[in-house]
Design a protein around this motif. Sequence first.
Motif, PDB file in Angstrom:
ATOM      1  N   ARG A  31       0.818  -1.219   0.000  1.00 20.70           N
ATOM      2  CA  ARG A  31       0.000   0.000   0.000  1.00 20.70           C
ATOM      3  C   ARG A  31       0.852   1.269   0.000  1.00 20.70           C
ATOM      4  NH1 ARG A  31      -3.812  -2.323   4.882  1.00 20.70           N
ATOM      5  NH2 ARG A  31      -4.971  -3.875   3.655  1.00 20.70           N
ATOM      6  N   THR A  32       2.108   1.145   0.340  1.00 26.22           N
ATOM      7  CA  THR A  32       3.017   2.291   0.359  1.00 26.22           C
ATOM      8  C   THR A  32       4.243   1.953  -0.485  1.00 26.22           C
ATOM      9  OG1 THR A  32       4.218   1.515   2.321  1.00 26.22           O
ATOM     10  CG2 THR A  32       2.271   2.867   2.705  1.00 26.22           C
ATOM     11  N   PRO A  33       4.951   2.949  -0.981  1.00 26.17           N
ATOM     12  CA  PRO A  33       6.108   2.668  -1.845  1.00 26.17           C
ATOM     13  C   PRO A  33       7.305   2.100  -1.106  1.00 26.17           C
ATOM     14  CG  PRO A  33       5.872   5.019  -1.497  1.00 26.17           C
ATOM     15  CD  PRO A  33       4.654   4.387  -0.909  1.00 26.17           C
ATOM     16  N   ARG A  34       7.242   2.087   0.211  1.00 22.66           N
ATOM     17  CA  ARG A  34       8.374   1.600   0.994  1.00 22.66           C
ATOM     18  C   ARG A  34       7.911   0.515   1.958  1.00 22.66           C
ATOM     19  NH1 ARG A  34       8.410   6.977   0.424  1.00 22.66           N
ATOM     20  NH2 ARG A  34      10.080   7.788  -0.917  1.00 22.66           N
ATOM     21  N   ALA A  35       8.853  -0.379   2.269  1.00 25.16           N
ATOM     22  CA  ALA A  35       8.538  -1.489   3.171  1.00 25.16           C
ATOM     23  C   ALA A  35       9.690  -1.704   4.133  1.00 25.16           C
ATOM     24  CB  ALA A  35       8.283  -2.769   2.373  1.00 25.16           C
ATOM     25  N   VAL A  36       9.368  -2.222   5.308  1.00 29.39           N
ATOM     26  CA  VAL A  36      10.368  -2.650   6.276  1.00 29.39           C
ATOM     27  C   VAL A  36      10.487  -4.164   6.175  1.00 29.39           C
ATOM     28  CG1 VAL A  36      10.956  -2.823   8.723  1.00 29.39           C
ATOM     29  CG2 VAL A  36       9.938  -0.716   7.823  1.00 29.39           C
ATOM     30  N   GLY A  66      16.804  -5.559  10.281  1.00 32.46           N
ATOM     31  CA  GLY A  66      15.783  -5.020   9.397  1.00 32.46           C
ATOM     32  C   GLY A  66      16.325  -3.957   8.468  1.00 32.46           C
ATOM     33  N   VAL A  67      15.546  -3.653   7.435  1.00 32.53           N
ATOM     34  CA  VAL A  67      15.934  -2.630   6.475  1.00 32.53           C
ATOM     35  C   VAL A  67      14.670  -2.025   5.870  1.00 32.53           C
ATOM     36  CG1 VAL A  67      16.143  -4.336   4.603  1.00 32.53           C
ATOM     37  CG2 VAL A  67      17.323  -2.139   4.415  1.00 32.53           C
ATOM     38  N   CYS A  68      14.662  -0.708   5.700  1.00 28.83           N
ATOM     39  CA  CYS A  68      13.577  -0.029   4.987  1.00 28.83           C
ATOM     40  C   CYS A  68      14.022   0.160   3.538  1.00 28.83           C
ATOM     41  CB  CYS A  68      13.275   1.320   5.626  1.00 28.83           C
ATOM     42  SG  CYS A  68      11.971   2.243   4.774  1.00 28.83           S
ATOM     43  N   VAL A  69      13.206  -0.326   2.612  1.00 27.97           N
ATOM     44  CA  VAL A  69      13.575  -0.291   1.199  1.00 27.97           C
ATOM     45  C   VAL A  69      12.484   0.386   0.379  1.00 27.97           C
ATOM     46  CG1 VAL A  69      14.989  -2.377   1.333  1.00 27.97           C
ATOM     47  CG2 VAL A  69      12.549  -2.565   0.766  1.00 27.97           C
ATOM     48  N   GLN A  70      12.910   0.968  -0.734  1.00 29.86           N
ATOM     49  CA  GLN A  70      11.990   1.446  -1.759  1.00 29.86           C
ATOM     50  C   GLN A  70      11.625   0.242  -2.622  1.00 29.86           C
ATOM     51  OE1 GLN A  70      11.374   4.885  -2.044  1.00 29.86           O
ATOM     52  NE2 GLN A  70       9.979   4.780  -3.786  1.00 29.86           N
ATOM     53  N   MET A  71      10.337  -0.029  -2.740  1.00 29.20           N
ATOM     54  CA  MET A  71       9.879  -1.236  -3.435  1.00 29.20           C
ATOM     55  C   MET A  71       9.660  -0.960  -4.922  1.00 29.20           C
ATOM     56  SD  MET A  71       9.207  -3.927  -1.290  1.00 29.20           S
ATOM     57  CE  MET A  71       7.663  -4.741  -1.710  1.00 29.20           C
ATOM     58  N   PRO A  72      10.216  -1.791  -5.819  1.00 28.08           N
ATOM     59  CA  PRO A  72       9.867  -1.694  -7.238  1.00 28.08           C
ATOM     60  C   PRO A  72       8.371  -1.963  -7.437  1.00 28.08           C
ATOM     61  CG  PRO A  72      11.771  -3.113  -6.907  1.00 28.08           C
ATOM     62  CD  PRO A  72      11.193  -2.848  -5.559  1.00 28.08           C
ATOM     63  N   VAL A  73       7.825  -1.423  -8.507  1.00 29.80           N
ATOM     64  CA  VAL A  73       6.383  -1.558  -8.761  1.00 29.80           C
ATOM     65  C   VAL A  73       5.968  -3.023  -8.816  1.00 29.80           C
ATOM     66  CG1 VAL A  73       4.540  -1.082 -10.420  1.00 29.80           C
ATOM     67  CG2 VAL A  73       6.269   0.660  -9.941  1.00 29.80           C
TER      68      VAL A  73
END
Length: 692
Positions: A31-36, A66-73
């Motif tokens: 639901r958001t462009p980033r994920a943990v 853990g890591v917060c990443v920008q998720m590809p579409v």
Amino acid sequence: MNASSTPSSDAAVWVQGQPVQVPIGQWPKGRTPRAVLRLAGPVQAAWRVALRQAGLVVRFWCPPTGVCVQMPVALRAQPGHLSTFGFVVGGCDYTEPMCQRFAGDTGQGPAPSALPADWYDLVCFERADVPGVTQALQALGARVLASGSTKLRVQFGGPPARLRQLPGVKLVDGARLSMLLSAQALRACMGAVPTPPATWALDGAGEVIAIADTGLDSGDAQRGMHPDLAGRIRALVALPMNPSWTALASVRRDDAADRGSGHGTHVAGLACGSGAASGGKLGGLAPAAELVFLAIEQEVSMLPGAPTRLRSGYQLSGRPLDLRELYRAGAERGALLHNISWGDPTRGGYGDDCFETDLFLHRTPRALVVCAAGNDGVDADGDRHTDAGSLYSPACAKNTLAVGATEGPALGPAPRATWADLDAAGQRWQVPADRKDAISGEPDRIAPISSCGPTHDGRTKPDLCAPGINLPSTRSRASSAQGWGLANPMPHYMYLGGTSMAAPMVTGALALVRQAWRRQKRQPSGAAVKALALLACTPVRGRDGQPARPTEAGFGRLDVARALPPACRAVPGWQVQLRDSAALRIDTGGLHSVLVPLRRRSRLRAVLCWTDPPGERLINDLDLLLLDADGRALALGGAPGQGAMPDRCNPVECIDLPALPTGRYQLQVRGHNVMDGPQRYALAWGIEPAPD
């Protein structure tokens, strides 16, 4: 997702200092462009490569796994495919509740800010996000008051959750305010500085110190400057008022002169005053060092009806929104040592100032920032130890050298004689013996005014202590202020006290340390200078005569002589070695060793130090061990008073064994969990004969 105040299981990772539960097999909703993401264990270098090759952009690390990443579409559409990585065991969306450092009122958060309640500091993920976020803020009706490289200060009457939900926003918290921390010392206060041989006499020549403070004497480096500082000012810059202040105040006067308290002039004299006006008697620690001074104080008039408790007068309104601007201004003019004798009463909380300071130091490995710990020490329970949790920011950043205050030396009379003189209402120190104590005369005893750790994540701060109470130093002739009283020869000097004074004592001393190692053709990194300083500490007593707690005094009181290279012959029998190089880097699972032969029964003290990546909690975790000739572990490094448990909290580890038998030993550095690596480090150790 559960952001409770404490993690309930090993499924927790720390996001902006808050624990977030990420169970195995749970995946983001997209639901958001980033994920943990939660990883399987200590982060391997190959995992970082695999994430990058899959188009997952690391935004920040969430210790311990853990890591917060920008998720590809594509992955946002099918987040369950994350399981194909093997080392990714779970995940969740990066949501609005995670976009804050100080979540809710736990009673342990920062002291209230004097800035308006509807002012917020907003941090973007990267510089490229700022224009889009600015447009979105304007659409919300928010007023942008000031901006930095990735940071915006805004005024917004709605709930902060609406700001945290904007694309590109990493963090939103209430805006904070910095304040001064003052409530010469003889060079002997910092331990003997050697003079023989003559070629090793140390005065700080060739070093450049950056100080950001109120102002500097006349404000003119060429004319009318205090004789103790004249001729060695590389730059004197008056920073303009931060644009956000125009919503609260107008400027009466803005230049580099020190017209208010005289705080900045006093601090500069302690670090690098020559003592010219006193015949050399009241010189600072590094009387030949050059000075870069950044004046951040203005005289302001508060606007009628301004929603703040601040009053018209002198304020640190020239402080940039992003502290990196201060550090860069000093570094661009050649300064590697930066002194900060002010701060924000976050009570050990990791705020924006900490993040910006850690980011600068991580990316500028030769630099070191020395910070005053704060003057909020209190003994409410009457146990003659300072109550925990009163540290200021940025002193509680991971990579700073945070300085607490011991008493000053007995240098002569001053108007304030006892601690009761600094606490007339009797609200800070209740024990009669402490209230009757003289405020100076025992520089190896902790000053009860000095702020105390630990930080919110349990790190040991302050790092060390130095004399800071009742110290005479340069007085600004542009000000009528007399500090704690004038000092002879008048009117050139005055007394002041606090961690504001202890910090420049250390900054000046470290200029001598750098000078000495440069003479051995070494260019020590900031981590190396910090390691040498902690290696050189000697014990500090508490108010009850027993050893001070690590949260009060850190590693102890700095003794300059014990941080110098062997060629100085500063302390008979004490031999210091330093391992420090840009090539000295380690990753998860890595192991580096150095041989330490002992030809007689000896004391061995070793300090490992590294500049951790910015962010709450330890991101890169290294271990220091001592092994015998058969490879058996004899000691494990840690913070003072920690015991035999592995240190998973501090970017500094120490081993101190008072009597090792003759033999061959190894100091070993191991990469336990290097999330953002490889990590550069410095290792310093000293050996001296053990008492018979």
